[in-house]
Scaffold this motif. Structure first.
Motif, short mmCIF file in Angstrom:
data_model
loop_
_atom_site.label_atom_id
_atom_site.label_comp_id
_atom_site.label_asym_id
_atom_site.label_seq_id
_atom_site.Cartn_x
_atom_site.Cartn_y
_atom_site.Cartn_z
N CYS A 102 0.71 -1.27 0.06
CA CYS A 102 0.13 -0.08 -0.12
C CYS A 102 0.93 1.14 -0.09
CB CYS A 102 -1.06 0.06 1.09
SG CYS A 102 -0.18 0.18 2.80
N TRP A 103 2.14 1.04 -0.08
CA TRP A 103 3.13 2.29 -0.03
C TRP A 103 4.29 1.99 -0.60
CZ3 TRP A 103 7.64 2.63 2.89
CH2 TRP A 103 7.90 1.56 4.01
N ALA A 212 -8.71 0.06 6.44
CA ALA A 212 -9.49 -1.39 6.14
C ALA A 212 -9.30 -1.82 4.90
CB ALA A 212 -11.11 -1.26 7.07
N ASN A 213 -9.66 -1.06 3.88
CA ASN A 213 -9.64 -1.57 2.37
C ASN A 213 -8.35 -1.94 1.92
OD1 ASN A 213 -8.58 0.88 1.98
ND2 ASN A 213 -10.27 1.76 0.76
N GLY A 214 -7.23 -1.90 2.53
CA GLY A 214 -5.86 -2.28 2.09
C GLY A 214 -5.23 -0.98 1.61
N GLY A 215 -5.62 0.30 1.86
CA GLY A 215 -5.26 1.44 1.44
C GLY A 215 -4.69 2.09 2.68
N VAL A 216 -4.56 3.34 2.51
CA VAL A 216 -4.04 4.24 3.66
C VAL A 216 -4.77 5.46 3.96
CG1 VAL A 216 -1.91 5.68 4.47
CG2 VAL A 216 -1.67 3.66 3.14
N ASP A 217 -5.28 5.60 5.24
CA ASP A 217 -5.99 6.91 5.68
C ASP A 217 -5.14 7.95 5.88
OD1 ASP A 217 -8.45 5.26 5.20
OD2 ASP A 217 -8.19 4.58 7.30
N VAL A 218 -5.30 8.99 5.66
CA VAL A 218 -4.12 10.19 5.57
C VAL A 218 -5.00 11.48 6.07
CG1 VAL A 218 -2.52 11.69 4.58
CG2 VAL A 218 -2.91 9.24 3.79
N VAL A 219 -4.44 11.91 6.99
CA VAL A 219 -4.95 13.26 7.58
C VAL A 219 -3.87 14.48 7.66
CG1 VAL A 219 -5.64 14.48 9.49
CG2 VAL A 219 -6.41 12.31 9.22
N VAL A 220 -4.23 15.48 6.73
CA VAL A 220 -3.10 16.43 6.89
C VAL A 220 -3.32 17.86 7.41
CG1 VAL A 220 -1.96 17.74 4.83
CG2 VAL A 220 -2.70 15.55 4.31
#
Length: 223
Positions: A102-103, A212-220
């Protein structure tokens, strides 16, 4: 990688000072203001006048070895982690492996130098790893980030790039990615000129969590 995850400024300065002994007339300060984020082979073509592929490969290896060896010379601080990096990497480590990482790390450095610098910083190398040797055209062309997206198994439009160099911002945007610009190696004005999607001081203003979906949750957090 340099300027986003690790700070190798002291080593880069030392490497250019070393090369100024071989290539008289190099304006190290001028080079430092524009060379960051560009592949070493491209910088050596531009500033040292090298054209032979064999010579470029040999000198690029020598330059990047000099970054490591000179980073602690004469009391320099060495290669260090930048603010905010440790917590993000610790969170994302589980998502670094194939079949669908995922990255990715997409760098203008050679694989040998990038691997060494990451090891010094305690950052694991993800399976999606793009270095200078992997593309014909480096940043600011879109090729590196297009390949990084491919290695993650997604389209560039679903990717978020983190960059500290104008050339890298241009590369990410040209590839179709959203881009977080960091003000770690260039001025705010230099970074604003490339119009990144977001612009923050460093990664301490960003949080990332495995989704949860295999990605990454990002907060900027933008001031």
């Amino acid at each position: 990688m340099d300027g986003t995850l690790v700070d190798s400024t002291s080593g880069v300065i030392g490497a250019w000072e070393t090369f100024a002994e071989t290539y008289p007339g190099l304006d190290v300060q001028k080079i430092l203001s524009s060379a960051h984020g560009v592949r070493t082979v491209d910088n050596l073509k531009k500033y040292c006048g090298l054209t032979s592929e064999a010579e470029l490969e040999k000198e690029a290896a020598r330059f990047e070895e000099a970054i490591i060896t000179s980073s602690k010379a004469n009391g320099r601080k060495g290669i260090t982690l930048l603010p905010g990096v440790r917590s993000i990497i610790d969170e994302l480590v589980p998502g670094k492996n194939n079949p669908k990482p995922c990255w990715a790390i997409v760098t203008s450095a050679t694989r040998a130098y990038a691997s060494a610098a990451l090891e010094i910083g305690g950052i694991p190398v993800p399976d999606a790893f793009v270095t200078a040797e992997d593309v014909t055209q480096g940043k600011p062309y879109p090729d590196p980030y297009i390949l990084g997206a491919q290695k993650c198994g997604v389209s560039p439009g679903k990717c978020l790039v983190v960059e500290d160099a104008p050339s890298g911002v241009a590369s990410g945007l040209a590839a179709g990615c959203a881009v977080i610009g960091l003000i770690t190696s260039h001025t705010k004005e230099q970074m604003e000129a490339k119009r990144p999607t977001y612009l923050v001081e460093n990664l301490s203003s960003v949080s990332m969590k495995m989704g949860a979906n295999g990605g990454v949750d990002v907060v900027v957090n933008v001031d």
